[in-house]
Design an enzyme around this catalytic site. Sequence first.
Site, short mmCIF file in Angstrom:
data_model
loop_
_atom_site.label_atom_id
_atom_site.label_comp_id
_atom_site.label_asym_id
_atom_site.label_seq_id
_atom_site.Cartn_x
_atom_site.Cartn_y
_atom_site.Cartn_z
N GLU A 171 -4.53 2.35 -4.74
CA GLU A 171 -5.65 3.29 -4.37
C GLU A 171 -5.82 5.08 -4.72
O GLU A 171 -6.33 5.87 -3.83
CB GLU A 171 -3.55 4.00 -3.96
N ASN A 180 6.34 0.07 -9.06
CA ASN A 180 5.60 1.46 -8.17
C ASN A 180 5.92 2.05 -7.04
O ASN A 180 5.22 1.76 -6.35
CB ASN A 180 4.00 0.81 -8.59
N LYS A 232 4.91 5.10 -5.88
CA LYS A 232 4.09 5.20 -5.30
C LYS A 232 4.53 7.21 -4.66
O LYS A 232 5.50 7.60 -4.69
CB LYS A 232 3.24 4.55 -4.14
N HIS A 279 -5.17 3.21 -10.47
CA HIS A 279 -4.61 2.50 -9.00
C HIS A 279 -5.01 2.38 -8.10
O HIS A 279 -6.47 2.88 -7.93
CB HIS A 279 -3.35 2.69 -8.69
N GLU A 306 -4.53 -6.55 -9.78
CA GLU A 306 -4.02 -6.43 -8.76
C GLU A 306 -5.45 -6.46 -7.34
O GLU A 306 -5.77 -5.72 -7.03
CB GLU A 306 -3.34 -4.68 -8.75
N GLY A 356 0.34 -4.64 -0.72
CA GLY A 356 1.14 -3.70 0.59
C GLY A 356 0.65 -4.50 1.81
O GLY A 356 1.57 -3.87 2.73
N SER A 416 1.75 -7.85 -3.80
CA SER A 416 2.86 -8.58 -2.29
C SER A 416 3.54 -9.91 -3.54
O SER A 416 4.13 -10.57 -2.66
CB SER A 416 2.56 -8.94 -1.61
C1 PEP Z 1 1.64 -1.58 -5.62
O1 PEP Z 1 1.06 -0.33 -5.54
O2 PEP Z 1 0.94 -1.57 -6.89
C2 PEP Z 1 1.74 -3.27 -5.68
C3 PEP Z 1 1.23 -4.31 -6.36
O3 PEP Z 1 2.32 -3.10 -4.27
P1 PEP Z 1 2.74 -4.00 -3.25
O4 PEP Z 1 4.32 -5.28 -4.22
O5 PEP Z 1 3.42 -3.59 -2.46
O6 PEP Z 1 1.63 -5.21 -2.85
#
Ligand code: PEP
Length: 242
Positions: A93, A7, A9, A91, A160, A166, A200
């Site tokens: 976000e 992803n 973003k 997601h 998630e 992040g 992460s």
């Molecule tokens: C994500 O954006 O779905 C995500 C898991 O980000 P990160 O791996 O940076 O935590």
Amino acid sequence: MNLVVANWKMHKTRSEVEAFVRDFASRAERIENVEIAIAPAFPFLGAAGDARGRWSVAAQDCGAERAGAFTGEVSAEMIASEGARYVILGHSERRRLFRENVETLSRKLARAREAGLIPIFCVGESEEEKSAGRTAAVLDEQIRSLDGDAPEAELVLAYEPVWAIGTGRNANPEEICGGARHIVERLSNRPLLRVLYGGSVTPDNADELIAQRAIAGFLVGGASLSPESFEKICRSAASAAA
Ligand code: PEP
């Protein structure tokens, strides 16, 4: 076979997308036994694809409407016409910053299905919800968007935890299994369900995390931006599947 989704973003311009694709193409040549998908920003759905099919493309979102006067929106049909196979929906976000709720997401899911896209539907609790012991209730509420979705259709669910995205603080194996098992039980009527973990994931923790049999791959944000670290994560997912 495990699935690993990058992803990106709101990162990477066209030249950066092209450079990644050139670099990753030779790496992907040597990775077997894992399915890979890349989710670039909308303008680069075509440019991020691989003519040789070593990975597929996902969009990061789609519009809730089919077509019409919705300035700035991108429809599921447009995404499919660019060759995408998947679309990420819900997601955290999007839920938090763009106020996407259960109803909006069920409409987006319906549009994705009409266009033949496979949804990668994201769910996860916040830190506050976790501390209050509300993880299962939050997941149940988010999963309500799937109520109108045909149970026999292929579905990817990404667990998630919001506090892990992040932050550099991945969920531990117990937390991952707890969330993933709850999702699987809740969606036990779906034969074509795969549950991914996101939050992460890095080359350093991917081996340990993928060892959890409850998950079938990863949704990766930050660590997917470099071909080298994304390759390492794909390899971890591949070796666990072998
Ligand atoms: C994500 O954006 O779905 C995500 C898991 O980000 P990160 O791996 O940076 O935590």
